[in-house]
Design a protein around this motif. Sequence first.
Motif, PDB file in Angstrom:
ATOM      1  N   SER A 220      -7.723  14.788  10.667  1.00  0.00           N
ATOM      2  CA  SER A 220      -8.006  13.785  10.459  1.00  0.00           C
ATOM      3  C   SER A 220      -8.118  12.001  11.474  1.00  0.00           C
ATOM      4  O   SER A 220      -7.467  12.750  12.422  1.00  0.00           O
ATOM      5  CB  SER A 220      -6.625  13.754   9.706  1.00  0.00           C
ATOM      6  OG  SER A 220      -6.652  12.125   8.687  1.00  0.00           O
TER       7      SER A 220
ATOM      8  N   ASP B 278     -10.921  12.453   5.991  1.00  0.00           N
ATOM      9  CA  ASP B 278     -10.259  14.200   6.552  1.00  0.00           C
ATOM     10  C   ASP B 278     -10.252  15.557   5.916  1.00  0.00           C
ATOM     11  O   ASP B 278     -11.032  15.300   4.903  1.00  0.00           O
ATOM     12  CB  ASP B 278      -8.662  13.390   5.138  1.00  0.00           C
ATOM     13  CG  ASP B 278      -7.949  12.189   6.270  1.00  0.00           C
ATOM     14  OD1 ASP B 278      -7.444  12.422   7.465  1.00  0.00           O
ATOM     15  OD2 ASP B 278      -8.687  11.108   5.249  1.00  0.00           O
TER      16      ASP B 278
ATOM     17  N   THR C 256      -9.266  18.174   3.506  1.00  0.00           N
ATOM     18  CA  THR C 256      -7.948  18.125   3.259  1.00  0.00           C
ATOM     19  C   THR C 256      -8.036  20.047   2.374  1.00  0.00           C
ATOM     20  O   THR C 256      -8.973  20.453   2.749  1.00  0.00           O
ATOM     21  CB  THR C 256      -7.931  17.711   1.833  1.00  0.00           C
ATOM     22  OG1 THR C 256      -9.370  17.735   1.013  1.00  0.00           O
ATOM     23  CG2 THR C 256      -8.319  15.914   2.710  1.00  0.00           C
ATOM     24  N   ASP C 257      -7.112  20.544   1.937  1.00  0.00           N
ATOM     25  CA  ASP C 257      -6.873  22.078   1.605  1.00  0.00           C
ATOM     26  C   ASP C 257      -7.448  21.752  -0.043  1.00  0.00           C
ATOM     27  O   ASP C 257      -7.627  20.898  -0.641  1.00  0.00           O
ATOM     28  CB  ASP C 257      -5.202  22.156   1.370  1.00  0.00           C
ATOM     29  CG  ASP C 257      -4.929  22.559   2.049  1.00  0.00           C
ATOM     30  OD1 ASP C 257      -5.501  22.868   2.949  1.00  0.00           O
ATOM     31  OD2 ASP C 257      -3.122  22.471   2.079  1.00  0.00           O
TER      32      ASP C 257
ATOM     33  N   THR D  74      -6.648  20.238  -4.142  1.00  0.00           N
ATOM     34  CA  THR D  74      -5.920  19.258  -3.980  1.00  0.00           C
ATOM     35  C   THR D  74      -6.550  18.063  -5.141  1.00  0.00           C
ATOM     36  O   THR D  74      -6.237  16.693  -5.475  1.00  0.00           O
ATOM     37  CB  THR D  74      -5.687  17.777  -2.658  1.00  0.00           C
ATOM     38  OG1 THR D  74      -6.849  18.128  -2.285  1.00  0.00           O
ATOM     39  CG2 THR D  74      -5.230  19.020  -1.153  1.00  0.00           C
TER      40      THR D  74
ATOM     41  N   ALA E 197      -8.942  16.046  -3.914  1.00  0.00           N
ATOM     42  CA  ALA E 197      -9.542  15.454  -2.910  1.00  0.00           C
ATOM     43  C   ALA E 197     -11.215  15.159  -2.920  1.00  0.00           C
ATOM     44  O   ALA E 197     -11.532  14.329  -2.740  1.00  0.00           O
ATOM     45  CB  ALA E 197      -9.506  15.265  -1.194  1.00  0.00           C
ATOM     46  N   ARG E 198     -12.244  16.467  -2.822  1.00  0.00           N
ATOM     47  CA  ARG E 198     -13.173  16.407  -3.479  1.00  0.00           C
ATOM     48  C   ARG E 198     -14.019  15.580  -4.820  1.00  0.00           C
ATOM     49  O   ARG E 198     -14.976  15.218  -4.739  1.00  0.00           O
ATOM     50  CB  ARG E 198     -13.701  18.156  -3.084  1.00  0.00           C
ATOM     51  CG  ARG E 198     -15.155  18.259  -3.131  1.00  0.00           C
ATOM     52  CD  ARG E 198     -15.818  19.517  -2.830  1.00  0.00           C
ATOM     53  NE  ARG E 198     -15.239  20.787  -3.380  1.00  0.00           N
ATOM     54  CZ  ARG E 198     -15.538  21.336  -4.430  1.00  0.00           C
ATOM     55  NH1 ARG E 198     -16.526  21.038  -4.808  1.00  0.00           N
ATOM     56  NH2 ARG E 198     -14.541  22.542  -4.759  1.00  0.00           N
TER      57      ARG E 198
ATOM     58  N   ARG F  13     -12.294  24.425   2.529  1.00  0.00           N
ATOM     59  CA  ARG F  13     -11.639  23.330   3.263  1.00  0.00           C
ATOM     60  C   ARG F  13     -12.219  22.004   2.386  1.00  0.00           C
ATOM     61  O   ARG F  13     -13.681  22.643   1.929  1.00  0.00           O
ATOM     62  CB  ARG F  13     -11.386  22.758   4.681  1.00  0.00           C
ATOM     63  CG  ARG F  13      -9.865  23.475   5.354  1.00  0.00           C
ATOM     64  CD  ARG F  13      -9.018  23.325   4.430  1.00  0.00           C
ATOM     65  NE  ARG F  13      -7.650  24.075   5.304  1.00  0.00           N
ATOM     66  CZ  ARG F  13      -7.467  25.507   5.096  1.00  0.00           C
ATOM     67  NH1 ARG F  13      -7.920  25.584   3.835  1.00  0.00           N
ATOM     68  NH2 ARG F  13      -6.535  25.596   5.727  1.00  0.00           N
ATOM     69  N   ASP F  14     -11.968  21.214   2.083  1.00  0.00           N
ATOM     70  CA  ASP F  14     -12.742  20.203   1.512  1.00  0.00           C
ATOM     71  C   ASP F  14     -13.035  18.445   2.950  1.00  0.00           C
ATOM     72  O   ASP F  14     -11.646  18.329   3.128  1.00  0.00           O
ATOM     73  CB  ASP F  14     -12.499  19.431   0.608  1.00  0.00           C
ATOM     74  CG  ASP F  14     -12.247  19.909  -0.656  1.00  0.00           C
ATOM     75  OD1 ASP F  14     -13.346  20.769  -0.585  1.00  0.00           O
ATOM     76  OD2 ASP F  14     -11.031  20.662  -1.908  1.00  0.00           O
TER      77      ASP F  14
END
Length: 197
Positions: free
Chosen positions: A73, A91, A93-94, A97, A99-100, A145-146
């Motif tokens: 991050s 970032d 991220t997992d 989540t 986020a993508r 990951r993303d």
Amino acid sequence: MTRRRAGRGGTRALVAAAAAGVLALALAGCGESGDRAVPGRVCGVPVDADALAPLLPGDGKVADRRTDKGAGSVSCRVSVGGSPVLYLAGDVTDPGTGARAVSLADRGLGRLGNPALVAGAGDTAAVADGGAKAAAECTYQGRARDFVGLVQLEGEDPVPAGTEERRDALLAFLKSWFPAAARAQGCPPGAGRAGVS
């Protein structure tokens, strides 16, 4: 008509003129905007200087300040003449989540004004009046990951002044910066998830 051989002074002048022309072309390739050299690298990430230039107002010195916020991050502020003009964040991220899945329901994008989904950066991307965001799957330290990247304009008078031109400039910069930022953080997009757990 008789030809005269150019003396040493004439040859030197010709060589000097040719060298000046080559130097001018070389400097143009470095990304010039007014009297200011536009960097081809910002916040430790290589970018297209021509894509960055429209987002930088005035002719002041371009500087950046990077902040490492922990594993995967990073954020960074770009300033011109000491005034902040651009905020960049990346970032890792997992997956799962959400986020993508950049969406128009994203409150942060809504705050930036009139977000619209766009193509050309990451797996999903959106551009707004004052910023842009993209996300993509990647592999970070051998795991799926993303990577999510945000570009946000700062200051009271963002440039370009026209909203459509500004949105176009944000998207062009996002396309240049996003994959390079992901690679710089060790999470190259497009690596796929095959064989990664």
